[in-house]
Design a protein around this motif. Structure first.
Motif, PDB file in Angstrom:
ATOM      1  N   ALA A  18       0.840  -1.209   0.000  1.00 29.62           N
ATOM      2  CA  ALA A  18       0.000   0.000   0.000  1.00 29.62           C
ATOM      3  C   ALA A  18       0.872   1.255   0.000  1.00 29.62           C
ATOM      4  O   ALA A  18       0.573   2.232  -0.697  1.00 29.62           O
ATOM      5  CB  ALA A  18      -0.947  -0.010   1.199  1.00 29.62           C
ATOM      6  N   GLN A  19       1.970   1.216   0.754  1.00 29.38           N
ATOM      7  CA  GLN A  19       2.894   2.368   0.792  1.00 29.38           C
ATOM      8  C   GLN A  19       3.555   2.591  -0.559  1.00 29.38           C
ATOM      9  O   GLN A  19       3.686   3.732  -1.007  1.00 29.38           O
ATOM     10  CB  GLN A  19       3.970   2.154   1.858  1.00 29.38           C
ATOM     11  CG  GLN A  19       3.635   2.704   3.212  1.00 29.38           C
ATOM     12  CD  GLN A  19       3.266   4.169   3.161  1.00 29.38           C
ATOM     13  OE1 GLN A  19       2.120   4.518   3.399  1.00 29.38           O
ATOM     14  NE2 GLN A  19       4.201   5.042   2.861  1.00 29.38           N
ATOM     15  N   VAL A  20       3.988   1.521  -1.208  1.00 31.15           N
ATOM     16  CA  VAL A  20       4.616   1.643  -2.524  1.00 31.15           C
ATOM     17  C   VAL A  20       3.625   2.268  -3.501  1.00 31.15           C
ATOM     18  O   VAL A  20       3.966   3.200  -4.239  1.00 31.15           O
ATOM     19  CB  VAL A  20       5.105   0.270  -3.049  1.00 31.15           C
ATOM     20  CG1 VAL A  20       5.503   0.345  -4.516  1.00 31.15           C
ATOM     21  CG2 VAL A  20       6.273  -0.231  -2.199  1.00 31.15           C
ATOM     22  N   ILE A  21       2.398   1.779  -3.488  1.00 34.23           N
ATOM     23  CA  ILE A  21       1.373   2.308  -4.398  1.00 34.23           C
ATOM     24  C   ILE A  21       1.092   3.775  -4.083  1.00 34.23           C
ATOM     25  O   ILE A  21       1.011   4.607  -4.986  1.00 34.23           O
ATOM     26  CB  ILE A  21       0.085   1.463  -4.315  1.00 34.23           C
ATOM     27  CG1 ILE A  21       0.361   0.050  -4.837  1.00 34.23           C
ATOM     28  CG2 ILE A  21      -1.048   2.127  -5.103  1.00 34.23           C
ATOM     29  CD1 ILE A  21      -0.731  -0.956  -4.504  1.00 34.23           C
ATOM     30  N   ARG A  22       0.962   4.111  -2.814  1.00 35.33           N
ATOM     31  CA  ARG A  22       0.669   5.496  -2.412  1.00 35.33           C
ATOM     32  C   ARG A  22       1.789   6.443  -2.837  1.00 35.33           C
ATOM     33  O   ARG A  22       1.554   7.534  -3.318  1.00 35.33           O
ATOM     34  CB  ARG A  22       0.475   5.555  -0.900  1.00 35.33           C
ATOM     35  CG  ARG A  22      -0.018   6.889  -0.385  1.00 35.33           C
ATOM     36  CD  ARG A  22      -0.396   6.835   1.093  1.00 35.33           C
ATOM     37  NE  ARG A  22      -1.587   5.997   1.274  1.00 35.33           N
ATOM     38  CZ  ARG A  22      -1.613   4.838   1.959  1.00 35.33           C
ATOM     39  NH1 ARG A  22      -0.531   4.393   2.558  1.00 35.33           N
ATOM     40  NH2 ARG A  22      -2.711   4.146   2.070  1.00 35.33           N
ATOM     41  N   ARG A  23       3.010   5.991  -2.688  1.00 31.38           N
ATOM     42  CA  ARG A  23       4.162   6.850  -2.965  1.00 31.38           C
ATOM     43  C   ARG A  23       4.525   6.906  -4.450  1.00 31.38           C
ATOM     44  O   ARG A  23       4.847   7.971  -4.973  1.00 31.38           O
ATOM     45  CB  ARG A  23       5.356   6.351  -2.140  1.00 31.38           C
ATOM     46  CG  ARG A  23       6.557   7.264  -2.149  1.00 31.38           C
ATOM     47  CD  ARG A  23       7.698   6.770  -1.264  1.00 31.38           C
ATOM     48  NE  ARG A  23       8.117   5.425  -1.590  1.00 31.38           N
ATOM     49  CZ  ARG A  23       7.968   4.359  -0.779  1.00 31.38           C
ATOM     50  NH1 ARG A  23       7.441   4.496   0.419  1.00 31.38           N
ATOM     51  NH2 ARG A  23       8.373   3.160  -1.160  1.00 31.38           N
ATOM     52  N   GLU A  24       4.487   5.735  -5.139  1.00 28.04           N
ATOM     53  CA  GLU A  24       5.033   5.665  -6.494  1.00 28.04           C
ATOM     54  C   GLU A  24       4.030   5.216  -7.558  1.00 28.04           C
ATOM     55  O   GLU A  24       4.364   5.213  -8.738  1.00 28.04           O
ATOM     56  CB  GLU A  24       6.227   4.714  -6.504  1.00 28.04           C
ATOM     57  CG  GLU A  24       7.343   5.150  -5.559  1.00 28.04           C
ATOM     58  CD  GLU A  24       8.430   4.093  -5.447  1.00 28.04           C
ATOM     59  OE1 GLU A  24       8.868   3.608  -6.501  1.00 28.04           O
ATOM     60  OE2 GLU A  24       8.822   3.775  -4.309  1.00 28.04           O
ATOM     61  N   GLY A  25       2.847   4.806  -7.138  1.00 32.44           N
ATOM     62  CA  GLY A  25       1.845   4.353  -8.095  1.00 32.44           C
ATOM     63  C   GLY A  25       1.843   2.842  -8.259  1.00 32.44           C
ATOM     64  O   GLY A  25       2.795   2.152  -7.884  1.00 32.44           O
ATOM     65  N   LEU A  26       0.766   2.351  -8.837  1.00 34.30           N
ATOM     66  CA  LEU A  26       0.567   0.915  -8.999  1.00 34.30           C
ATOM     67  C   LEU A  26       1.656   0.266  -9.853  1.00 34.30           C
ATOM     68  O   LEU A  26       2.086  -0.859  -9.584  1.00 34.30           O
ATOM     69  CB  LEU A  26      -0.818   0.656  -9.609  1.00 34.30           C
ATOM     70  CG  LEU A  26      -1.269  -0.782  -9.685  1.00 34.30           C
ATOM     71  CD1 LEU A  26      -1.454  -1.367  -8.287  1.00 34.30           C
ATOM     72  CD2 LEU A  26      -2.566  -0.883 -10.462  1.00 34.30           C
ATOM     73  N   GLN A  27       2.124   0.966 -10.870  1.00 34.95           N
ATOM     74  CA  GLN A  27       3.136   0.395 -11.765  1.00 34.95           C
ATOM     75  C   GLN A  27       4.428   0.066 -11.023  1.00 34.95           C
ATOM     76  O   GLN A  27       5.194  -0.783 -11.464  1.00 34.95           O
ATOM     77  CB  GLN A  27       3.419   1.329 -12.960  1.00 34.95           C
ATOM     78  CG  GLN A  27       4.271   2.540 -12.643  1.00 34.95           C
ATOM     79  CD  GLN A  27       3.552   3.657 -11.883  1.00 34.95           C
ATOM     80  OE1 GLN A  27       2.337   3.629 -11.753  1.00 34.95           O
ATOM     81  NE2 GLN A  27       4.302   4.627 -11.386  1.00 34.95           N
ATOM     82  N   ALA A  28       4.690   0.716  -9.898  1.00 30.89           N
ATOM     83  CA  ALA A  28       5.913   0.461  -9.126  1.00 30.89           C
ATOM     84  C   ALA A  28       5.756  -0.693  -8.147  1.00 30.89           C
ATOM     85  O   ALA A  28       6.729  -1.109  -7.519  1.00 30.89           O
ATOM     86  CB  ALA A  28       6.323   1.725  -8.364  1.00 30.89           C
ATOM     87  N   CYS A  29       4.553  -1.207  -8.026  1.00 28.54           N
ATOM     88  CA  CYS A  29       4.282  -2.266  -7.048  1.00 28.54           C
ATOM     89  C   CYS A  29       4.708  -3.618  -7.622  1.00 28.54           C
ATOM     90  O   CYS A  29       3.961  -4.263  -8.364  1.00 28.54           O
ATOM     91  CB  CYS A  29       2.810  -2.274  -6.660  1.00 28.54           C
ATOM     92  SG  CYS A  29       2.441  -3.400  -5.301  1.00 28.54           S
ATOM     93  N   THR A  30       5.909  -4.019  -7.265  1.00 26.43           N
ATOM     94  CA  THR A  30       6.445  -5.323  -7.643  1.00 26.43           C
ATOM     95  C   THR A  30       6.747  -6.088  -6.358  1.00 26.43           C
ATOM     96  O   THR A  30       6.855  -5.488  -5.275  1.00 26.43           O
ATOM     97  CB  THR A  30       7.743  -5.179  -8.456  1.00 26.43           C
ATOM     98  OG1 THR A  30       8.742  -4.566  -7.607  1.00 26.43           O
ATOM     99  CG2 THR A  30       7.526  -4.341  -9.720  1.00 26.43           C
ATOM    100  N   HIS A  31       6.905  -7.389  -6.465  1.00 26.05           N
ATOM    101  CA  HIS A  31       7.270  -8.164  -5.282  1.00 26.05           C
ATOM    102  C   HIS A  31       8.571  -7.639  -4.667  1.00 26.05           C
ATOM    103  O   HIS A  31       8.697  -7.523  -3.453  1.00 26.05           O
ATOM    104  CB  HIS A  31       7.416  -9.654  -5.637  1.00 26.05           C
ATOM    105  CG  HIS A  31       6.130 -10.397  -5.667  1.00 26.05           C
ATOM    106  ND1 HIS A  31       5.478 -10.707  -6.831  1.00 26.05           N
ATOM    107  CD2 HIS A  31       5.367 -10.900  -4.677  1.00 26.05           C
ATOM    108  CE1 HIS A  31       4.381 -11.369  -6.559  1.00 26.05           C
ATOM    109  NE2 HIS A  31       4.282 -11.502  -5.257  1.00 26.05           N
ATOM    110  N   ARG A  32       9.519  -7.308  -5.525  1.00 27.35           N
ATOM    111  CA  ARG A  32      10.823  -6.824  -5.045  1.00 27.35           C
ATOM    112  C   ARG A  32      10.677  -5.489  -4.291  1.00 27.35           C
ATOM    113  O   ARG A  32      11.221  -5.323  -3.204  1.00 27.35           O
ATOM    114  CB  ARG A  32      11.783  -6.672  -6.222  1.00 27.35           C
ATOM    115  CG  ARG A  32      13.200  -6.330  -5.817  1.00 27.35           C
ATOM    116  CD  ARG A  32      14.169  -6.355  -6.991  1.00 27.35           C
ATOM    117  NE  ARG A  32      14.155  -7.575  -7.785  1.00 27.35           N
ATOM    118  CZ  ARG A  32      14.703  -8.744  -7.427  1.00 27.35           C
ATOM    119  NH1 ARG A  32      15.332  -8.832  -6.270  1.00 27.35           N
ATOM    120  NH2 ARG A  32      14.654  -9.791  -8.210  1.00 27.35           N
TER     121      ARG A  32
END
Length: 184
Positions: A18-32
């Motif tokens: 959720a933090q990754v998505i909030r900060r960088e957007g859905l496209q940045a949400c990877t397992h890594r």
């Protein structure tokens, strides 16, 4: 009841996503990226959530629970005035929560191109409709129309420049037509 170590790890991963998505957007949400954010190994992340859709579904479930809680709380504390006035104030309040709103809609819209997320997106709509039925005493048909109208304005609010002034009178008038109109 305390959570198991596995449940605590899952929650860290979900909140990290959720933090990754909030900060960088859905496209940045990877397992890594999520593993790094959550402070766990990549293997732990992929063990807990085999696919990205599994992880996004869990993030959506968390967002739905938080949406239900915050919307219920807001509606319970904003009961004065006509229903169309309450709904208009709700739209304006939700738009003021821009960071949360952007994250929620990014997840919600992901269901368009990710069929495995569609049931979560529909559940989200049903939660919103149920809250309006319960707390504002709208019929299911009027609740559905009100939620559809709310979503249209919220999407517009996300896309417009933040300083754009919304036509509150127009919003209120459409809500009045929904609230006072015939039940289907």
């Amino acid at each position: 009841m305390s959570q198991s170590k596995s449940e605590v790890t899952q929650q860290r991963i979900i909140r990290g996503a959720a933090q990754v998505i909030r900060r960088e957007g859905l496209q940045a949400c990877t397992h890594r990226a999520v593993a790094q954010e959550a402070g766990v190994s990549l293997g732990t992340t992929t063990y807990q959530f085999r696919t990205l859709d599994d992880l996004l579904g869990a993030v959506m479930q968390l967002a739905i629970a938080e949406f239900r809680e915050s919307t219920r709380r807001w509606l319970e504390h904003n009961t004065s005035g006509a229903t169309e006035e309450i709904l208009t104030r709700f739209v304006m309040w939700t738009l003021s929560e821009r960071s949360r709103l952007n994250t929620e809609y990014e997840l919600f819209v992901a269901a368009v191109s990710r069929p495995l997320l569609r049931s979560c997106a529909m559940h989200w709509l049903h939660v919103h409709e149920a809250l309006l039925e319960e707390l504002l005493r709208l019929s299911p048909e009027k609740s559905r129309a009100a939620v559809s109208f709310i979503d249209a304005w919220l999407m517009r609010g996300i896309l417009d420049a933040p300083e754009t002034v919304l036509a509150e009178d127009l919003i209120r008038n459409v809500f009045a037509a929904i609230v006072k109109g015939p039940d289907s």
